[in-house]
Motif scaffolding. Structure first.
Motif, short mmCIF file in Angstrom:
data_model
loop_
_atom_site.label_atom_id
_atom_site.label_comp_id
_atom_site.label_asym_id
_atom_site.label_seq_id
_atom_site.Cartn_x
_atom_site.Cartn_y
_atom_site.Cartn_z
N GLU A 133 -57.74 -28.95 -11.99
CA GLU A 133 -58.21 -30.11 -11.24
C GLU A 133 -57.05 -30.96 -10.72
O GLU A 133 -57.02 -31.35 -9.56
N ARG A 134 -56.10 -31.26 -11.61
CA ARG A 134 -54.94 -32.08 -11.24
C ARG A 134 -53.72 -31.57 -12.00
O ARG A 134 -53.82 -30.77 -12.92
N GLU A 135 -52.54 -32.07 -11.59
CA GLU A 135 -51.31 -31.78 -12.32
C GLU A 135 -50.67 -33.10 -12.72
O GLU A 135 -50.62 -34.05 -11.93
N PHE A 136 -50.21 -33.16 -13.96
CA PHE A 136 -49.62 -34.38 -14.53
C PHE A 136 -48.16 -34.14 -14.90
O PHE A 136 -47.77 -33.03 -15.26
N ASP A 137 -47.38 -35.21 -14.85
CA ASP A 137 -46.03 -35.23 -15.40
C ASP A 137 -45.98 -36.21 -16.56
O ASP A 137 -46.70 -37.23 -16.57
N CYS A 138 -45.14 -35.91 -17.55
CA CYS A 138 -44.93 -36.80 -18.69
C CYS A 138 -43.48 -37.25 -18.68
O CYS A 138 -42.58 -36.48 -18.31
N PHE A 139 -43.24 -38.48 -19.12
CA PHE A 139 -41.92 -39.08 -19.04
C PHE A 139 -41.55 -39.78 -20.34
O PHE A 139 -42.43 -40.29 -21.06
N SER A 140 -40.25 -39.82 -20.60
CA SER A 140 -39.70 -40.64 -21.68
C SER A 140 -38.72 -41.61 -21.04
O SER A 140 -37.92 -41.22 -20.18
N ASP A 170 -53.92 -47.37 -8.98
CA ASP A 170 -54.09 -46.52 -7.80
C ASP A 170 -54.85 -45.23 -8.10
O ASP A 170 -55.60 -44.74 -7.25
N VAL A 171 -54.61 -44.66 -9.29
CA VAL A 171 -55.12 -43.34 -9.62
C VAL A 171 -55.78 -43.39 -11.00
O VAL A 171 -55.28 -44.08 -11.90
N GLU A 252 -47.55 -41.20 -6.52
CA GLU A 252 -46.15 -41.14 -6.12
C GLU A 252 -45.42 -42.47 -6.33
O GLU A 252 -44.25 -42.49 -6.71
N GLU A 253 -46.11 -43.58 -6.09
CA GLU A 253 -45.47 -44.89 -6.26
C GLU A 253 -45.14 -45.14 -7.72
O GLU A 253 -44.06 -45.64 -8.05
N THR A 254 -46.06 -44.78 -8.61
CA THR A 254 -45.82 -44.96 -10.04
C THR A 254 -44.67 -44.09 -10.51
O THR A 254 -43.78 -44.55 -11.24
N THR A 259 -39.06 -43.37 -12.38
CA THR A 259 -37.76 -42.71 -12.24
C THR A 259 -36.68 -43.70 -11.83
O THR A 259 -35.52 -43.57 -12.23
N HIS A 260 -37.04 -44.71 -11.05
CA HIS A 260 -36.08 -45.77 -10.67
C HIS A 260 -35.58 -46.50 -11.92
O HIS A 260 -34.40 -46.91 -11.97
N LEU A 261 -36.43 -46.64 -12.92
CA LEU A 261 -36.04 -47.30 -14.16
C LEU A 261 -35.35 -46.35 -15.14
O LEU A 261 -35.00 -46.76 -16.25
N GLY A 262 -35.17 -45.10 -14.73
CA GLY A 262 -34.43 -44.16 -15.58
C GLY A 262 -35.29 -43.24 -16.40
O GLY A 262 -34.79 -42.54 -17.30
N ALA A 263 -36.59 -43.21 -16.15
CA ALA A 263 -37.48 -42.32 -16.91
C ALA A 263 -37.10 -40.86 -16.66
O ALA A 263 -36.77 -40.47 -15.54
N ARG A 264 -37.17 -40.07 -17.73
CA ARG A 264 -36.83 -38.65 -17.67
C ARG A 264 -38.10 -37.83 -17.86
O ARG A 264 -38.84 -38.03 -18.82
#
Length: 276
Positions: A133-140, A170-171, A252-254, A259-264
């Protein structure tokens, strides 16, 4: 003794927990919750023992499908098979039992996530009729010494924020981060950002450092509100990092903000749905 396929009613929680630790020990990011964290996860995701399925050998859980429910949907909280018992068809058997019980109970679909790197499990789910249905990314994210907004930030109950979430985000979040799941989380922490009396943003997080939801009103973005909420939440729970689980790739905005704040980015997952 033959292996028994059955529900999880009257199954000791420690036995379920031990099976999960074994099954998830070789994942890309091993999931190794404490027993307390495991029980909190089941409560927050509205675990249904009657709809859940296990393969048992005596008192030992060999494989499991743990099911939660909300409204018309069933959710796969977690599934796995102990490493030594893979390749024996146990996952197929317990999945079939769980789905039969879900249909019998009147639920219209089941949804869950699968790591994009877990091709073996993904192939099984697709063969069973699930669809991506969707694809997600996870960040630290490590918390930085970021500039702060002049908004008034205060801790509030989730029911203060819940009526306004659709206007701020937004989502839609993944199911385990949806509003109903936060409401069911006994230890959820929520901070709200106000400009005068107007709610302009919020964050809901677990004490473990996992962020359930973060949102800022579209007209109030780029004013340091989001980073202030993250920073204050991390300080409140005493964590140097925060985890963002299952961020929709369409947001995309989130993702750009994180990533602008350094999330990996740590892992990616597919959201799978099967409708009945």
């Amino acid at each position: 003794m033959p292996i028994e396929i059955r529900d999880t009613q009257n199954i000791d929680r420690q036995a379920l927990h031990a099976a999960m630790l074994d099954a998830f020990s070789d994942y890309d990011i091993p999931l190794q919750p404490t027993l307390d964290q495991f029980n909190a996860m089941l409560a927050q995701r509205q675990f249904d023992p009657a709809l859940s399925s296990v393969a048992m050998d005596g008192d030992q859980v060999l494989a499991f499908w743990l099911i939660g429910t909300d409204d018309h949907r069933a959710h796969l909280i977690a599934s796995g098979t102990r490493i030594a018992h893979r390749g024996k068809g146990l996952a197929k058997k317990i999945a079939a039992r769980a789905e039969a019980e879900i249909i019998k109970a009147g639920y219209k679909l089941i949804q869950f996530e699968c790591l994009t790197s877990n091709q073996r499990a993904l192939d099984l789910y697709l063969k069973q009729g699930h669809e991506i249905e969707r694809e997600f990314d996870c960040f630290s994210m490590e918390i930085g010494d970021w500039a702060e907004s002049d908004c008034h930030i205060k801790q509030v109950d989730w029911d203060i924020v819940a009526p306004h979430t659709d206007k701020l985000r937004d989502v839609m979040p993944s199911w385990q981060n949806e509003d109903f799941a936060i409401a069911a989380a006994p230890e959820a922490i929520c901070l709200a950002a106000y400009q005068e009396t107007q709610l302009v943003g919020y964050i809901a997080t677990a004490p473990s450092d996992a962020v359930y939801q973060l949102a800022v009103a579209p007209t109030c973005r780029h004013q340091h509100i989001g980073q202030t909420l993250i920073k204050r939440a991390a300080h409140l729970i005493g964590k140097p990092t925060m985890a963002f689980i299952n961020i929709d790739k369409a947001a995309e905005e989130t993702i750009g903000f994180l990533t602008h704040l350094g999330a990996r980015k740590t892992v990616s997952q597919y959201e799978l749905i099967k409708r009945f």
